[in-house]
Design an enzyme around this catalytic site. Structure first.
Site, PDB file in Angstrom:
ATOM      1  N   ALA A 148      -5.671   3.408   9.418  1.00  0.00           N
ATOM      2  CA  ALA A 148      -5.668   2.626   8.181  1.00  0.00           C
ATOM      3  C   ALA A 148      -5.247   1.185   8.440  1.00  0.00           C
ATOM      4  O   ALA A 148      -4.377   0.931   9.264  1.00  0.00           O
ATOM      5  CB  ALA A 148      -4.718   3.261   7.163  1.00  0.00           C
ATOM      6  N   CYS A 149      -5.890   0.254   7.715  1.00  0.00           N
ATOM      7  CA  CYS A 149      -5.458  -1.143   7.699  1.00  0.00           C
ATOM      8  C   CYS A 149      -5.501  -1.614   6.246  1.00  0.00           C
ATOM      9  O   CYS A 149      -5.579  -0.800   5.325  1.00  0.00           O
ATOM     10  CB  CYS A 149      -6.324  -2.009   8.609  1.00  0.00           C
ATOM     11  SG  CYS A 149      -8.030  -2.220   8.056  1.00  0.00           S
ATOM     12  N   SER A 150      -5.465  -2.896   6.012  1.00  0.00           N
ATOM     13  CA  SER A 150      -5.418  -3.405   4.637  1.00  0.00           C
ATOM     14  C   SER A 150      -6.714  -3.147   3.871  1.00  0.00           C
ATOM     15  O   SER A 150      -6.702  -2.633   2.754  1.00  0.00           O
ATOM     16  CB  SER A 150      -5.115  -4.906   4.629  1.00  0.00           C
ATOM     17  OG  SER A 150      -3.842  -5.154   5.163  1.00  0.00           O
ATOM     18  N   SER A 205      -8.800  -1.442  11.323  1.00  0.00           N
ATOM     19  CA  SER A 205      -8.746   0.013  11.485  1.00  0.00           C
ATOM     20  C   SER A 205      -9.940   0.535  12.279  1.00  0.00           C
ATOM     21  O   SER A 205      -9.804   1.475  13.077  1.00  0.00           O
ATOM     22  CB  SER A 205      -8.661   0.699  10.122  1.00  0.00           C
ATOM     23  OG  SER A 205      -9.733   0.321   9.288  1.00  0.00           O
ATOM     24  N   LEU A 237      -5.611   0.391   2.747  1.00  0.00           N
ATOM     25  CA  LEU A 237      -4.374   0.630   2.008  1.00  0.00           C
ATOM     26  C   LEU A 237      -4.320  -0.171   0.711  1.00  0.00           C
ATOM     27  O   LEU A 237      -3.546   0.160  -0.186  1.00  0.00           O
ATOM     28  CB  LEU A 237      -3.182   0.328   2.905  1.00  0.00           C
ATOM     29  CG  LEU A 237      -3.050   1.318   4.074  1.00  0.00           C
ATOM     30  CD1 LEU A 237      -1.995   0.848   5.068  1.00  0.00           C
ATOM     31  CD2 LEU A 237      -2.726   2.718   3.563  1.00  0.00           C
TER      32      LEU A 237
END
Length: 227
Positions: free
Chosen positions: A169-171, A190, A212
């Protein structure tokens, strides 16, 4: 990823060149064209020295073209899951959410139980290349430039291990799906992390679509600080 583009835009920023010449001239009534030509051939020696102190290092796996990354992710059957499916997999199937955002962002808010290994970190070294990259970031008003974390895989190995089932997961998440604006999908931190993981032997790798940002927007559980 504008920060990476900013760094690469000044590849030759710290390169400098110096031109020095050594010539002998004659003056007075004794000057003759033939003798002057001889002197020119003998003494007019020009030396050009170009030194580049900020040569860009060779490409890392994370810097290969997105099409290459996307192809491998497809071959390894890396699947994208939405945030609700990710939460269910975490609770019911012991999936680990690997948060690859910077440590500061992770501490502000993250899914409970998530593991943080940042794929990019603040630039640490002070080589000529690193100084040039700092200057490139500063040119765009970014004074906390980042670089690829060379210990990413090692840290994931230590904290999670190759047998784990991982949702990266990333932003923003990026996407593997073609869209009107991005016919080859859209790269993200990600997806780069997922590429590095499968490249290094990880077999159970999933990707959080929507990132996220969507997780928090939909009001799913969130924690603060370090786990």
């Amino acid at each position: 990823m504008p920060t990476m583009l900013a760094a690469s835009s000044l590849r030759n920023l710290a390169c400098s060149s110096r031109l020095s010449s050594c010539s002998e001239y004659t003056s007075g009534n004794s000057w003759r064209p033939i003798e002057a030509a001889k002197l020119h051939r003998t003494y007019s020696v020009s030396s050009i020295r170009i030194s580049c102190a900020a040569t860009k290092p060779a490409k890392t796996p994370a810097e290969v073209e997105w099409k290459v990354k996307r192809q491998l992710l497809a071959e390894k059957r890396v699947r994208s899951v939405d945030v609700k499916e990710a939460l269910r997999l975490q609770k019911e199937n012991n999936f680990v959410i690997l948060d690859v955002r910077p440590e500061a962002e992770f501490k502000e808010a993250h899914p409970p139980g998530a593991i943080n290994v940042q794929i990019y970190r603040l630039i640490k070294e002070w080589t000529a290349w690193d100084i040039a990259r700092r200057a490139a970031f500063a040119f765009f008003g970014i004074f906390a430039g980042t670089e690829e974390n060379p210990e990413f895989i090692q840290s994931v190995d230590t904290k999670i291990g190759k047998d784990a089932k991982i949702i990266v997961a990333c932003s923003t998440g990026g996407t593997l799906k073609p869209t009107q604006n991005f016919p080859d999908g859209k790269q993200s931190r990600s997806l780069i992390a997922a590429y590095l993981l499968v490249l290094n032997g990880y077999k159970n790798v999933y990707h959080l679509e929507g990132g996220l940002y969507t997780w928090f927007k939909e009001g799913l559980p969130a924690a603060e600080g370090e786990e």
